[in-house]
Design an enzyme around this catalytic site. Structure first.
Site, mmCIF file in Angstrom:
data_model
loop_
_atom_site.group_PDB
_atom_site.id
_atom_site.type_symbol
_atom_site.label_atom_id
_atom_site.label_comp_id
_atom_site.label_asym_id
_atom_site.label_seq_id
_atom_site.Cartn_x
_atom_site.Cartn_y
_atom_site.Cartn_z
ATOM 1 N N ARG A 104 -26.267 -28.188 57.098
ATOM 2 C CA ARG A 104 -25.725 -29.515 56.863
ATOM 3 C C ARG A 104 -24.270 -29.527 57.290
ATOM 4 N NH1 ARG A 104 -25.828 -32.207 50.966
ATOM 5 N NH2 ARG A 104 -24.163 -30.705 50.704
ATOM 6 N N THR A 108 -20.158 -34.695 57.968
ATOM 7 C CA THR A 108 -21.068 -35.854 58.047
ATOM 8 C C THR A 108 -22.220 -35.757 57.063
ATOM 9 O OG1 THR A 108 -22.499 -34.777 59.658
ATOM 10 C CG2 THR A 108 -20.596 -36.004 60.530
ATOM 11 N N ASP A 200 -24.255 -23.976 45.505
ATOM 12 C CA ASP A 200 -24.797 -23.804 46.859
ATOM 13 C C ASP A 200 -25.903 -22.744 46.823
ATOM 14 O OD1 ASP A 200 -23.507 -24.108 50.046
ATOM 15 O OD2 ASP A 200 -25.138 -22.738 49.576
ATOM 16 N N ASP A 203 -25.616 -19.747 49.395
ATOM 17 C CA ASP A 203 -24.550 -18.804 49.034
ATOM 18 C C ASP A 203 -24.936 -17.979 47.813
ATOM 19 O OD1 ASP A 203 -22.900 -19.446 51.114
ATOM 20 O OD2 ASP A 203 -21.761 -20.946 49.988
HETATM 21 C C1 PRP Z 1 -28.641 -26.669 51.830
HETATM 22 C C2 PRP Z 1 -30.045 -26.631 51.251
HETATM 23 C C3 PRP Z 1 -30.758 -27.683 52.028
HETATM 24 C C4 PRP Z 1 -29.670 -28.699 52.266
HETATM 25 C C5 PRP Z 1 -29.895 -29.823 51.304
HETATM 26 O O1 PRP Z 1 -28.589 -26.003 53.027
HETATM 27 O O2 PRP Z 1 -30.641 -25.378 51.329
HETATM 28 O O3 PRP Z 1 -31.289 -27.220 53.252
HETATM 29 O O4 PRP Z 1 -28.424 -28.061 51.999
HETATM 30 O O5 PRP Z 1 -29.008 -30.841 51.548
HETATM 31 P P1 PRP Z 1 -29.462 -32.253 52.103
HETATM 32 O O6 PRP Z 1 -30.655 -32.674 51.298
HETATM 33 O O7 PRP Z 1 -28.270 -33.112 51.853
HETATM 34 O O8 PRP Z 1 -29.770 -32.125 53.562
HETATM 35 P P2 PRP Z 1 -27.203 -25.742 53.800
HETATM 36 O O9 PRP Z 1 -26.949 -26.817 54.785
HETATM 37 O O10 PRP Z 1 -26.135 -25.489 52.788
HETATM 38 O O11 PRP Z 1 -27.521 -24.457 54.634
HETATM 39 P P3 PRP Z 1 -27.890 -22.975 54.128
HETATM 40 O O12 PRP Z 1 -29.256 -23.042 53.479
HETATM 41 O O13 PRP Z 1 -27.886 -22.214 55.402
HETATM 42 O O14 PRP Z 1 -26.836 -22.527 53.168
HETATM 43 N N1 URA Z 2 -27.141 -27.760 49.151
HETATM 44 C C1 URA Z 2 -26.973 -26.887 48.135
HETATM 45 O O1 URA Z 2 -27.161 -25.680 48.317
HETATM 46 N N2 URA Z 2 -26.636 -27.372 46.929
HETATM 47 C C2 URA Z 2 -26.467 -28.680 46.688
HETATM 48 O O2 URA Z 2 -26.160 -29.057 45.544
HETATM 49 C C3 URA Z 2 -26.622 -29.570 47.755
HETATM 50 C C4 URA Z 2 -26.963 -29.087 48.985
#
Ligand code: PRP
Ligand code: URA
Length: 209
Positions: A104, A108, A200, A203
């Site tokens: 994400r 944006t 997160d 993380d």
């Molecule tokens: C997080 C999570 C989802 C997304 C959710 O991923 O694992 O994929 O955010 O958010 P949304 O519903 O607003 O799209 P992130 O982009 O943090 O990537 P990661 O899993 O690599 O940490």
């Molecule tokens: N992605 C995450 O990992 N946590 C949130 O709360 C939203 C998006």
């Protein structure tokens, strides 16, 4: 309109509270996400069709029932969806696993695709998309749009936490996709994080912050 299934089983709610706790470190977080994924997979597969088959017990022959119909595929959204794969495979060891890489954009909040590898017969399978967090819904909706372009017609979404905003987007863009979650939280904050949420997920799974 799709159905949102909130899995209220006490084991699910207990483990969910443990992963919300900021004191839970990466190892316990991973183990709990794994266990929660197995418990949710039990609900996601509740409506799988069965067919009769003859089985011979040590005592006699009988007609038992086995799973029929479409084969299953699971598609974690990278990275955090990876934490849910083994928990689902524990119940469905023959499922094939595809991967869709999305992150994400922090400005944006829109999903950016960076990787995709799916089973060659993906369109013939019942697909379960895995992502612990349904926040704005952008990532899950984009992954599902991608699958539908490949003619995948049978899709469910399994997450651990959902925000009302993400559910609304999913139901607007993909009203045919049922959502399974352990909880629906209050709302998103201004950075698109779920409140009260768990922080997160990527993380916390991989210890990157
Ligand atoms: C997080 C999570 C989802 C997304 C959710 O991923 O694992 O994929 O955010 O958010 P949304 O519903 O607003 O799209 P992130 O982009 O943090 O990537 P990661 O899993 O690599 O940490
Ligand atoms: N992605 C995450 O990992 N946590 C949130 O709360 C939203 C998006």
């Amino acid at each position: 309109m799709s159905t949102v299934h909130v899995v209220s089983h006490p084991l699910v709610q207990h483990k969910l509270t443990m992963i919300r706790d900021q004191e839970t470190g990466p190892k316990d977080f991973r183990d709990l996400v794994d266990e929660l994924s197995t418990l949710l997979a039990y609900e996601v597969t509740r409506d799988l069709p069965l067919e009769d088959c003859v089985v011979e017990t040590p005592m006699c022959k009988m007609t038992g029932r086995v799973i029929a119909g479409r084969k299953i595929g699971i598609v974690p959204i990278l990275r955090a969806g990876l934490g849910m794969v083994n928990g689902v495979l524990r119940l469905i060891p023959t499922a094939k696993v595809g991967h869709i890489g999305l992150y994400r954009d922090p400005e944006t909040l829109l999903p950016v695709e960076y990787y995709c590898k799916l089973p060659t017969d993906v369109e013939e399978r019942q697909i379960i998309v895995l992502d612990p967090m349904l926040a704005t819904g952008g990532s899950a909706a984009a992954a599902i749009t991608y699958l539908k372009k490949l003619q995948v017609s049978s899709i469910k979404l399994m997450c651990l936490l959902a925000a009302p905003e993400g559910i609304e987007l999913m139901q607007r863009e993909h009203p045919d996709v049922d959502i399974f979650t352990a909880a629906i939280d209050e709302r998103l904050n201004s950075h698109g994080y779920i409140l009260p949420g768990l922080g997160d997920a990527g993380d916390r799974l991989f210890g990157t912050k």
